[in-house]
Design a protein around this motif. Structure first.
Motif, mmCIF file in Angstrom:
data_model
loop_
_atom_site.group_PDB
_atom_site.id
_atom_site.type_symbol
_atom_site.label_atom_id
_atom_site.label_comp_id
_atom_site.label_asym_id
_atom_site.label_seq_id
_atom_site.Cartn_x
_atom_site.Cartn_y
_atom_site.Cartn_z
ATOM 1 N N ARG A 158 -24.472 -35.690 -103.866
ATOM 2 C CA ARG A 158 -24.123 -36.852 -104.686
ATOM 3 C C ARG A 158 -24.526 -36.552 -106.121
ATOM 4 O O ARG A 158 -25.648 -36.117 -106.383
ATOM 5 N N ILE A 159 -23.588 -36.770 -107.051
ATOM 6 C CA ILE A 159 -23.833 -36.529 -108.465
ATOM 7 C C ILE A 159 -23.554 -37.801 -109.249
ATOM 8 O O ILE A 159 -22.933 -38.727 -108.733
ATOM 9 N N THR A 160 -24.007 -37.822 -110.501
ATOM 10 C CA THR A 160 -23.728 -38.933 -111.415
ATOM 11 C C THR A 160 -22.958 -38.364 -112.601
ATOM 12 O O THR A 160 -23.339 -37.328 -113.149
ATOM 13 N N ILE A 161 -21.880 -39.041 -112.973
ATOM 14 C CA ILE A 161 -21.039 -38.578 -114.082
ATOM 15 C C ILE A 161 -21.006 -39.635 -115.176
ATOM 16 O O ILE A 161 -20.796 -40.811 -114.913
ATOM 17 N N GLU A 162 -21.232 -39.180 -116.411
ATOM 18 C CA GLU A 162 -21.054 -40.021 -117.591
ATOM 19 C C GLU A 162 -19.891 -39.413 -118.363
ATOM 20 O O GLU A 162 -20.020 -38.345 -118.956
ATOM 21 N N ARG A 163 -18.749 -40.075 -118.321
ATOM 22 C CA ARG A 163 -17.503 -39.558 -118.881
ATOM 23 C C ARG A 163 -17.604 -39.412 -120.404
ATOM 24 O O ARG A 163 -18.025 -40.324 -121.108
ATOM 25 N N THR B 82 -29.731 -32.458 -115.632
ATOM 26 C CA THR B 82 -28.572 -32.967 -116.365
ATOM 27 C C THR B 82 -27.878 -31.801 -117.042
ATOM 28 O O THR B 82 -28.517 -30.975 -117.680
ATOM 29 N N THR B 83 -26.562 -31.737 -116.886
ATOM 30 C CA THR B 83 -25.771 -30.636 -117.427
ATOM 31 C C THR B 83 -24.508 -31.193 -118.063
ATOM 32 O O THR B 83 -24.317 -32.410 -118.101
ATOM 33 N N ARG B 84 -23.663 -30.311 -118.554
ATOM 34 C CA ARG B 84 -22.448 -30.706 -119.264
ATOM 35 C C ARG B 84 -21.260 -29.984 -118.643
ATOM 36 O O ARG B 84 -21.336 -28.798 -118.327
ATOM 37 N N ALA B 85 -20.147 -30.678 -118.474
ATOM 38 C CA ALA B 85 -18.935 -30.077 -117.913
ATOM 39 C C ALA B 85 -18.315 -29.138 -118.945
ATOM 40 O O ALA B 85 -18.067 -29.537 -120.075
ATOM 41 N N LEU B 86 -18.089 -27.893 -118.549
ATOM 42 C CA LEU B 86 -17.448 -26.915 -119.434
ATOM 43 C C LEU B 86 -15.940 -26.897 -119.243
ATOM 44 O O LEU B 86 -15.188 -26.924 -120.208
ATOM 45 N N TYR C 21 -23.102 -40.593 -134.572
ATOM 46 C CA TYR C 21 -24.427 -40.332 -134.013
ATOM 47 C C TYR C 21 -24.395 -39.284 -132.915
ATOM 48 O O TYR C 21 -25.369 -39.098 -132.200
ATOM 49 N N GLY C 22 -23.278 -38.586 -132.744
ATOM 50 C CA GLY C 22 -23.171 -37.555 -131.715
ATOM 51 C C GLY C 22 -22.175 -37.954 -130.643
ATOM 52 O O GLY C 22 -21.379 -38.880 -130.817
ATOM 53 N N PRO C 23 -22.206 -37.253 -129.502
ATOM 54 C CA PRO C 23 -21.233 -37.549 -128.446
ATOM 55 C C PRO C 23 -21.419 -38.942 -127.857
ATOM 56 O O PRO C 23 -22.539 -39.439 -127.762
ATOM 57 N N ARG C 24 -20.294 -39.571 -127.487
ATOM 58 C CA ARG C 24 -20.311 -40.877 -126.821
ATOM 59 C C ARG C 24 -19.935 -40.680 -125.367
ATOM 60 O O ARG C 24 -19.021 -39.915 -125.050
ATOM 61 N N TYR C 25 -20.630 -41.394 -124.479
ATOM 62 C CA TYR C 25 -20.373 -41.296 -123.050
ATOM 63 C C TYR C 25 -20.117 -42.679 -122.479
ATOM 64 O O TYR C 25 -20.658 -43.675 -122.963
ATOM 65 N N GLY C 26 -19.305 -42.721 -121.435
ATOM 66 C CA GLY C 26 -19.052 -43.967 -120.732
ATOM 67 C C GLY C 26 -20.238 -44.311 -119.839
ATOM 68 O O GLY C 26 -21.209 -43.553 -119.752
ATOM 69 N N ASP D 111 -12.489 -38.234 -112.436
ATOM 70 C CA ASP D 111 -12.397 -38.527 -113.872
ATOM 71 C C ASP D 111 -13.622 -37.936 -114.566
ATOM 72 O O ASP D 111 -14.640 -38.608 -114.723
ATOM 73 N N CYS D 112 -13.523 -36.674 -114.941
ATOM 74 C CA CYS D 112 -14.638 -35.964 -115.563
ATOM 75 C C CYS D 112 -14.094 -34.954 -116.565
ATOM 76 O O CYS D 112 -13.981 -33.771 -116.260
ATOM 77 N N PRO D 113 -13.740 -35.404 -117.774
ATOM 78 C CA PRO D 113 -13.217 -34.453 -118.756
ATOM 79 C C PRO D 113 -14.304 -33.486 -119.222
ATOM 80 O O PRO D 113 -15.495 -33.745 -119.050
ATOM 81 N N ALA D 114 -13.887 -32.370 -119.802
ATOM 82 C CA ALA D 114 -14.836 -31.410 -120.367
ATOM 83 C C ALA D 114 -15.759 -32.145 -121.336
ATOM 84 O O ALA D 114 -15.354 -33.097 -121.998
ATOM 85 N N GLU D 115 -16.990 -31.716 -121.398
ATOM 86 C CA GLU D 115 -18.064 -32.284 -122.228
ATOM 87 C C GLU D 115 -18.740 -33.494 -121.582
ATOM 88 O O GLU D 115 -19.686 -34.041 -122.148
ATOM 89 N N SER D 116 -18.281 -33.941 -120.430
ATOM 90 C CA SER D 116 -18.938 -35.065 -119.747
ATOM 91 C C SER D 116 -20.337 -34.652 -119.322
ATOM 92 O O SER D 116 -20.607 -33.478 -119.060
ATOM 93 N N ARG D 117 -21.221 -35.625 -119.233
ATOM 94 C CA ARG D 117 -22.594 -35.371 -118.806
ATOM 95 C C ARG D 117 -22.683 -35.599 -117.301
ATOM 96 O O ARG D 117 -22.200 -36.609 -116.789
ATOM 97 N N ILE D 118 -23.304 -34.640 -116.591
ATOM 98 C CA ILE D 118 -23.398 -34.699 -115.135
ATOM 99 C C ILE D 118 -24.852 -34.538 -114.724
ATOM 100 O O ILE D 118 -25.544 -33.641 -115.211
ATOM 101 N N THR D 119 -25.297 -35.406 -113.823
ATOM 102 C CA THR D 119 -26.628 -35.260 -113.240
ATOM 103 C C THR D 119 -26.449 -34.714 -111.829
ATOM 104 O O THR D 119 -25.781 -35.324 -110.996
#
Length: 105
Positions: free
Chosen positions: A11-16, A80-84, A23-28, A66-74
């Motif tokens: 089980r993972i958590t995705i912040e789109r 915590t990592t980033r989608a490449l 102020y930097g990247p925005r996530y959902g 629904d996980c575009p590149a640059e999304s934050r993933i736990t």
């Protein structure tokens, strides 16, 4: 035919990723408890700009993730990592499962 749910043991958590702001990247909002199969293996992949980068985790999930590149993933271990890159695997008419593959940093 989709990837069987019983194979998606993690089980993972995705912040789109929703773009950049002043102020930097925005996530959902975080979407928790997403079924996936996580393999923490080091691989070289190309990012969305074509540069060679190192991926330390590969994620297989159901099609339509629904996980575009640059999304934050736990990941399941809390890292915590980033989608490449994100690849949608389909094979209409063939007896192979459809899935979404995410290579994460």
């Amino acid at each position: 035919m989709n990837v069987p749910a019983w194979l998606l043991r993690h089980r993972i958590t995705i912040e789109r990723y929703e773009g950049d702001s002043a102020y930097g990247p925005r996530y959902g909002p975080p979407v928790a408890d997403v079924p996936a199969l996580v393999s923490e293996t080091v691989r070289t992949v190309r990012d969305r700009e074509g540069r060679e980068v190192t991926s330390t985790a590969q994620i297989i999930a159901a099609p339509g993730l629904d996980c575009p590149a640059e999304s934050r993933i736990t990941l399941p271990d809390g890292r915590t990592t980033r989608a490449l890159t994100v690849a949608h695997h389909t094979a209409p008419g063939l007896p192979v499962p459809q899935s979404t593959e995410v290579s994460a940093e």
